[in-house]
Design an enzyme around this catalytic site. Structure first.
Site, PDB file in Angstrom:
ATOM      1  CD  GLU A  49      46.178-104.236  51.053  1.00  0.00           C
ATOM      2  OE1 GLU A  49      46.832-105.183  50.869  1.00  0.00           O
ATOM      3  OE2 GLU A  49      45.965-103.843  52.442  1.00  0.00           O
ATOM      4  CG  ASP A  60      55.088-109.788  47.909  1.00  0.00           C
ATOM      5  OD1 ASP A  60      54.053-109.909  48.830  1.00  0.00           O
ATOM      6  OD2 ASP A  60      55.258-108.454  47.192  1.00  0.00           O
TER       7      ASP A  60
END
Length: 265
Positions: A49, A60
């Site tokens: 990824e 995040d």
């Protein structure tokens, strides 16, 4: 058959689980990304990824936020991300690459242009954190037409209806976010993962990967008892951010080897 599907089918036939590391394009140094990707693939990563930098990565935690900020400061944008994948493909034509990021960079680039250029670069799948399945059927269709996989997130709070919606459009694998909160937060409860995975599989026919909160080989192996794949991002990014340039690829490869050995034990 996409490279992602072929990879999962090969691993299933071998009785093995997929290891999916996440790294940010251009981080911790702008010229190390391809070298790092190749080193991780050689060390046992099954899918990579690759993060697309964005200024407001709302899902995040601080580790990956810092990575995005560092990448943006050195001028990493969508063209540089796609160029990295293209360069990676010059040496590795088998390891699937999934671009992971947010809607804004894709919208700014243009959906159709993005899909065409991603295909040309050698991208295999796209995970857009803030594209809910009910609002991106057209985008998913563009990806399907180019044999690329739209990958979606599911969370502990996902309803049965949301799982069913994801099941209709997801390809490649689904990414189960095992913790409430942002990447790198909290303590992973493997019992909760074990309870949730069967619920997801009632609605989703593609493999299920689990991420968020996996920081070491012991936890990775425990999660792999219940999932088809283990996704590790924050711990790897955190490990790499303190390394000098010449140590980044070898450090990433060593970490992947340790997790791979635990999954295969």
């Amino acid at each position: 058959m996409s490279r992602i599907q072929a990879t999962f089918e090969r691993l299933a036939a071998q009785g093995r689980k997929a290891l999916i590391p996440f790294v940010h394009t251009g981080d911790p140094y702008p010229d190390v990304t391809v070298e790092l990707m190749l080193a991780m693939a050689q060390a046992g990563a099954d899918v990579i990824e690759l993060g697309v930098p964005f200024s407001d990565p709302m899902a995040d935690g601080p580790v990956i936020q810092r990575a995005a900020e560092r990448a943006l400061k050195v001028g990493i944008g969508m063209p540089q991300v796609l160029a990295a994948v293209k360069q990676f493909r010059e040496s590795d034509r088998t390891t699937p690459v999934v671009l992971m990021g947010y809607a804004n960079p894709i919208e700014r680039y243009g959906q159709a242009r993005f899909v065409a250029d991603a295909k040309a670069a050698g991208v295999d799948g796209v995970l857009v954190v803030d594209y809910p399945p009910e609002e991106c059927e057209a985008f998913a269709s563009l990806l399907h037409a180019q044999d690329m996989d739209p990958i979606f997130l599911l969370a502990p709070t996902s309803t049965e209806e949301r799982m069913a919606r994801v099941g209709k459009v997801a390809r490649g694998y689904v990414y189960y976010v095992s913790l409430k909160g942002v990447t790198g937060a909290g303590h992973l409860n493997t019992d909760a993962v074990a309870e949730m995975i069967p619920r997801i599989r009632r609605h989703v026919s593609v493999p299920v990967g689990v991420g968020f909160g996996i920081r070491d080989a012991v936890t990775a192996r425990a999660v792999a008892e219940h999932s088809d794949a283990v996704v590790i991002g924050s711990r790897l990014v955190e490990l790499l951010e303190s390394q000098p340039r010449d140590n980044v690829a070898s450090t990433g490869a060593q970490f992947i080897r340790e997790i791979r050995a635990a999954l295969d034990a």
